[in-house]
Design a protein around this motif. Structure first.
Motif, mmCIF file in Angstrom:
data_model
loop_
_atom_site.group_PDB
_atom_site.id
_atom_site.type_symbol
_atom_site.label_atom_id
_atom_site.label_comp_id
_atom_site.label_asym_id
_atom_site.label_seq_id
_atom_site.Cartn_x
_atom_site.Cartn_y
_atom_site.Cartn_z
ATOM 1 N N TYR A 42 100.360 85.045 37.330
ATOM 2 C CA TYR A 42 101.088 86.254 36.612
ATOM 3 C C TYR A 42 100.724 87.310 37.520
ATOM 4 C CZ TYR A 42 96.031 87.656 35.656
ATOM 5 O OH TYR A 42 94.624 88.151 35.940
ATOM 6 N N HIS A 46 95.242 87.759 45.593
ATOM 7 C CA HIS A 46 94.372 88.640 46.687
ATOM 8 C C HIS A 46 93.688 87.962 47.460
ATOM 9 C CE1 HIS A 46 90.866 87.908 44.043
ATOM 10 N NE2 HIS A 46 91.522 88.130 42.943
ATOM 11 N N GLY A 48 90.641 87.193 47.649
ATOM 12 C CA GLY A 48 89.599 86.337 47.075
ATOM 13 C C GLY A 48 90.163 84.952 46.891
ATOM 14 N N HIS A 49 91.647 84.972 46.398
ATOM 15 C CA HIS A 49 92.101 83.650 46.162
ATOM 16 C C HIS A 49 92.187 83.155 47.526
ATOM 17 C CE1 HIS A 49 93.845 85.991 42.461
ATOM 18 N NE2 HIS A 49 93.163 85.071 42.091
ATOM 19 N N LYS A 52 89.218 81.180 48.524
ATOM 20 C CA LYS A 52 89.020 79.579 47.733
ATOM 21 C C LYS A 52 90.340 78.517 48.468
ATOM 22 C CE LYS A 52 91.264 79.126 44.095
ATOM 23 N NZ LYS A 52 92.114 78.344 42.972
ATOM 24 N N LYS A 92 97.809 85.648 29.404
ATOM 25 C CA LYS A 92 97.780 86.438 30.715
ATOM 26 C C LYS A 92 99.305 86.742 30.955
ATOM 27 C CE LYS A 92 93.331 85.836 32.562
ATOM 28 N NZ LYS A 92 92.409 85.819 33.862
ATOM 29 N N GLY A 246 86.399 77.840 42.113
ATOM 30 C CA GLY A 246 85.419 78.861 42.453
ATOM 31 C C GLY A 246 84.143 78.823 41.684
ATOM 32 N N ASP A 248 82.733 80.956 40.109
ATOM 33 C CA ASP A 248 82.979 81.709 38.670
ATOM 34 C C ASP A 248 83.604 80.765 37.592
ATOM 35 O OD1 ASP A 248 85.257 81.864 40.321
ATOM 36 O OD2 ASP A 248 85.935 83.532 39.269
ATOM 37 N N LEU A 249 83.998 79.688 38.226
ATOM 38 C CA LEU A 249 84.651 78.821 36.981
ATOM 39 C C LEU A 249 83.790 77.463 36.558
ATOM 40 C CD1 LEU A 249 88.342 77.783 38.665
ATOM 41 C CD2 LEU A 249 87.545 79.811 37.171
ATOM 42 N N MET A 277 82.226 83.717 46.501
ATOM 43 C CA MET A 277 83.166 84.703 46.416
ATOM 44 C C MET A 277 83.315 85.427 47.479
ATOM 45 S SD MET A 277 84.101 84.457 43.317
ATOM 46 C CE MET A 277 84.080 82.614 43.372
ATOM 47 N N LEU A 278 84.543 86.151 47.523
ATOM 48 C CA LEU A 278 84.747 87.293 48.606
ATOM 49 C C LEU A 278 84.489 88.438 47.972
ATOM 50 C CD1 LEU A 278 87.132 87.507 51.477
ATOM 51 C CD2 LEU A 278 87.761 88.949 49.583
ATOM 52 N N LYS A 284 82.404 91.234 43.495
ATOM 53 C CA LYS A 284 83.497 90.236 43.788
ATOM 54 C C LYS A 284 84.852 90.787 43.772
ATOM 55 C CE LYS A 284 85.917 86.783 41.035
ATOM 56 N NZ LYS A 284 86.315 86.514 39.680
ATOM 57 N N MET A 285 85.702 90.354 44.673
ATOM 58 C CA MET A 285 86.836 91.085 44.378
ATOM 59 C C MET A 285 87.852 90.424 43.340
ATOM 60 S SD MET A 285 90.074 90.836 47.229
ATOM 61 C CE MET A 285 89.269 92.290 48.352
ATOM 62 N N SER A 286 88.267 91.011 42.450
ATOM 63 C CA SER A 286 88.885 90.635 41.328
ATOM 64 C C SER A 286 90.201 91.422 40.828
ATOM 65 C CB SER A 286 87.952 90.123 40.393
ATOM 66 O OG SER A 286 87.805 90.935 39.277
ATOM 67 N N LYS A 287 91.084 90.593 40.145
ATOM 68 C CA LYS A 287 92.270 91.335 39.512
ATOM 69 C C LYS A 287 91.642 92.403 38.680
ATOM 70 C CE LYS A 287 94.407 87.575 38.783
ATOM 71 N NZ LYS A 287 95.063 86.391 39.047
ATOM 72 N N SER A 288 90.797 91.982 37.683
ATOM 73 C CA SER A 288 90.441 92.734 36.531
ATOM 74 C C SER A 288 89.714 93.767 36.882
ATOM 75 C CB SER A 288 89.635 92.070 35.295
ATOM 76 O OG SER A 288 88.866 91.044 35.740
HETATM 77 N N1 LIG Z 1 86.844 87.172 45.082
HETATM 78 C C1 LIG Z 1 87.037 85.976 44.852
HETATM 79 N N2 LIG Z 1 86.331 85.168 46.044
HETATM 80 C C2 LIG Z 1 86.625 83.762 45.917
HETATM 81 N N3 LIG Z 1 87.331 83.262 44.922
HETATM 82 C C3 LIG Z 1 88.022 83.900 43.894
HETATM 83 C C4 LIG Z 1 87.867 85.209 44.073
HETATM 84 N N4 LIG Z 1 88.265 85.925 42.838
HETATM 85 C C5 LIG Z 1 88.943 84.740 42.288
HETATM 86 N N5 LIG Z 1 88.547 83.666 43.122
HETATM 87 C C6 LIG Z 1 89.277 82.280 42.488
HETATM 88 O O1 LIG Z 1 90.366 82.021 42.158
HETATM 89 C C7 LIG Z 1 90.685 81.506 41.177
HETATM 90 C C8 LIG Z 1 91.439 82.022 40.201
HETATM 91 O O2 LIG Z 1 91.040 83.249 39.742
HETATM 92 P P1 LIG Z 1 91.398 84.422 38.775
HETATM 93 O O3 LIG Z 1 92.923 84.301 38.476
HETATM 94 O O4 LIG Z 1 90.484 84.261 37.579
HETATM 95 O O5 LIG Z 1 91.111 85.731 39.579
HETATM 96 P P2 LIG Z 1 90.410 86.936 39.495
HETATM 97 O O6 LIG Z 1 90.789 88.124 40.432
HETATM 98 O O7 LIG Z 1 88.944 86.714 39.101
HETATM 99 O O8 LIG Z 1 91.051 87.410 38.009
HETATM 100 P P3 LIG Z 1 90.190 88.115 36.731
HETATM 101 O O9 LIG Z 1 89.701 89.254 37.426
HETATM 102 O O10 LIG Z 1 91.455 88.270 35.804
HETATM 103 O O11 LIG Z 1 89.527 86.901 36.122
HETATM 104 C C9 LIG Z 1 89.285 80.788 40.599
HETATM 105 O O12 LIG Z 1 88.882 79.556 40.935
HETATM 106 C C10 LIG Z 1 88.247 81.725 41.154
HETATM 107 O O13 LIG Z 1 87.124 81.174 41.288
#
Ligand SMILES: Nc1ncnc2c1ncn2[C@@H]1O[C@H](COP(=O)(O)OP(=O)(O)OP(=O)(O)O)[C@@H](O)[C@H]1O
Ligand SMILES: [Zn+2]
Length: 490
Positions: A42, A46, A48-49, A52, A92, A246, A248-249, A277-278, A284-288
């Motif tokens: 969606y 980034h 972080g993905h 993985k 999403k 990841g 976090d899953l 995580m990155l 943690k780098m994350s979309k949210s």
């Molecule tokens: N910073 C990160 N470092 C390593 N793996 C990551 C990171 N962010 C997400 N992932 C991995 O990528 C996959 C998809 O993650 P997801 O789409 O939830 O990303 P997100 O940025 O964490 O999104 P949201 O913040 O909306 O949860 C998962 O397996 C997750 O563990």
């Protein structure tokens, strides 16, 4: 180039379920079935993905290097991943579709292709199978029915929930016994559940939902977790070898995947592997959180192989901190390796015949160190250190003269098969695999060469035509003349 070898029996990996390093023994000798939780498509991926994807790509490549045939299944989530883990909130993809004024499936396709492009650029091998949740609604419904039949799930107001209390093993992966995930959930959803920890297998969906399917419980869509149980079992079979994702899953997603499969009577993954995580500024780098840099933005500034080198520079179970200094270090490190390989390749053709025993011994030591590191839970930082050790010795030898050609070829092959094949840092190196984005270029060039050969033949310049064919044979390309014209294969 890369040796075809017997499957290596000495690989050790860290199994999250057992919380320790264990010997890796696949259920079918020589073959590995591997499943990775892929992206929810969606938005653009980034960095972080990328951590993985590269982490598991290297594990897959290492297993191939060690003589295993790997079936690598990575799913694409294109429905059912809700904004929050408590079976509440919007899908999403559906929300993004409203924002972008697109069909939900257009959103999924748009970001799927963006993801494929990023992965190609990062030299991540394509999955053997890349199944999408919306393409497997039937399989998911069937699994839910099995769970209901066995008394581990129940329908409620057009949705179906997994009955956590019926399955005491729920929580065994993460060691969590949680019920706080329900905080903030609307009362209506809470009232549908027998226990607040129960999670959705199927969600009722009204006509305002564009992505919904008919089911024994009415119109709806699958919960996020069920797709992975259904698709991994479909393509890898019961008791498949490795499940990755990841860290976090682990909870609730992987915990739910295990419960759904095993409560329905299907033995699930035998080893669980999780990448760390990155982070950016320690978070943690994350979309949210909004603290992310897309892979595309990173690639606009940095060479893709430098990005990859940065990622493999830390172990998959360690945190990777993203910073400008880290990129600086990666750029220098990668340059050191690639320049040494470049120099070796330049010198191979005119090198003196024969071998160089001292350098041969050094190469063997570094190759051994690299492979030992990779056998030990895929320890990429140690493996990279072995490549640096090799580079120090190679540079010293090159400064002193040009080593014998046989040895120099072995040096080149070591870089290609270890740095290239296993770490994915240079094109080439794995049997049956070539740098992916080269394929269209190779096809176009081969079409030109075959056309030139045809022209030679038409004008009876047979010697020239044969020289072309023989030159191609010398690089492993066979040309066959069929009644539909010439064909080539390698
Ligand atoms: N910073 C990160 N470092 C390593 N793996 C990551 C990171 N962010 C997400 N992932 C991995 O990528 C996959 C998809 O993650 P997801 O789409 O939830 O990303 P997100 O940025 O964490 O999104 P949201 O913040 O909306 O949860 C998962 O397996 C997750 O563990
Ligand atoms: Zn999953």
């Amino acid at each position: 180039m890369t040796r075809v070898r017997e499957p290596d029996p000495n690989i050790v990996l860290y199994d999250t379920m057992q919380r320790r390093k264990v010997p890796f023994v696949p259920s079918t000798p020589g073959r590995v079935g591997m499943y990775l939780c892929g992206p929810t498509v969606y938005s653009d991926a980034h960095l972080g993905h990328a951590k993985k994807e590269v982490a598991f790509d290297v594990i897959r490549r290492a297993l191939m290097h060690f003589g295993y045939t790997v079936r690598y299944v990575a799913n694409i989530t294109d429905v059912g991943h809700l904004l929050d883990d408590s079976d509440d909130g919007e899908d999403k993809i559906a929300r993004r579709a409203v924002l972008e004024q697109l069909e939900p499936m257009e959103v999924a396709d748009k970001y799927f292709w963006s993801f494929v492009k990023d992965m190609d650029a990062l030299n991540v091998l394509k999955p053997s199978i890349n199944p999408r949740a919306t393409g497997h609604i039937g399989e998911q419904i069937k699994l839910i029915e099995e769970l209901i039949e066995r008394g581990h799930a129940y329908a409620s107001a057009g949705s179906v929930y997994f009955d956590v209390r019926s399955w005491p093993e729920y929580g065994k992966l993460s060691g969590r016994k949680l019920d706080d995930q329900e905080e903030g959930t609307r009362e209506a959803v809470r009232d549908e559940k027998r226990d607040p920890r129960d999670f959705a297998l199927w969600k009722h969906a009204g006509p305002e939902h564009l992505m919904r399917w008919d089911s024994p419980w009415g119109m709806g869509f699958p919960g996020w977790h069920i797709e992975c149980s259904a698709m991994s079992l479909k393509y890898l079979g019961e008791g498949f070898d490795i499940h990755g994702g990841g860290l976090d899953l682990q909870f609730p997603h992987h915990e739910a995947e295990i419960a759904q499969a095993e409560a329905a009577g299907h033995p699930f993954a035998r080893y669980w592997m999780h990448n760390n995580m990155l982070t950016i500024g320690g978070e943690k780098m994350s979309k949210s959180k909004g603290n992310f840099t897309t892979i595309q933005d990173v690639l606009a500034q940095h060479d893709a192989m430098v990005v990859r080198f940065l990622l493999v520079g830390s172990h998959y179970r360690s945190v990777t901190e993203f910073s400008q200094e880290a990129f600086e270090g990666a750029r220098n490190g990668y340059r050191r390796l690639s320049e040494a390989l470049g120099e070796v390749e330049r010198r191979v053709p005119a090198a003196p015949p024969g071998a160089d025993a001292a350098l041969d011994a050094q190469v063997a030591t570094h190759v051994q160190a690299f492979e030992d590191a990779m056998r030990d839970d895929f320890n990429t930082p140690r493996a990279v250190a072995a490549l640096f050790g090799l580079t120090t010795d190679v540079n010293a030898a090159l400064n002193a003269g040009t080593p014998g050609q046989d040895t120099l070829e072995r040096v080149r092959d070591a870089y290609r098969s270890l740095g290239g094949g296993v770490l994915g840092l240079f094109a080439d190196g794995l049997p049956g695999v070539q740098a992916q984005d080269d394929a269209p270029v190779v096809d176009a060039l081969m079409a030109l060469v075959l056309k030139a050969r045809q022209n030679y033949r038409l004008t009876k310049q047979y010697a020239e035509a044969d020289t072309l064919r023989d030159t191609l044979a010398g690089v492993g390309v066979t040309v066959e003349d069929t009644k539909d014209g010439p064909r080539w294969r390698r």
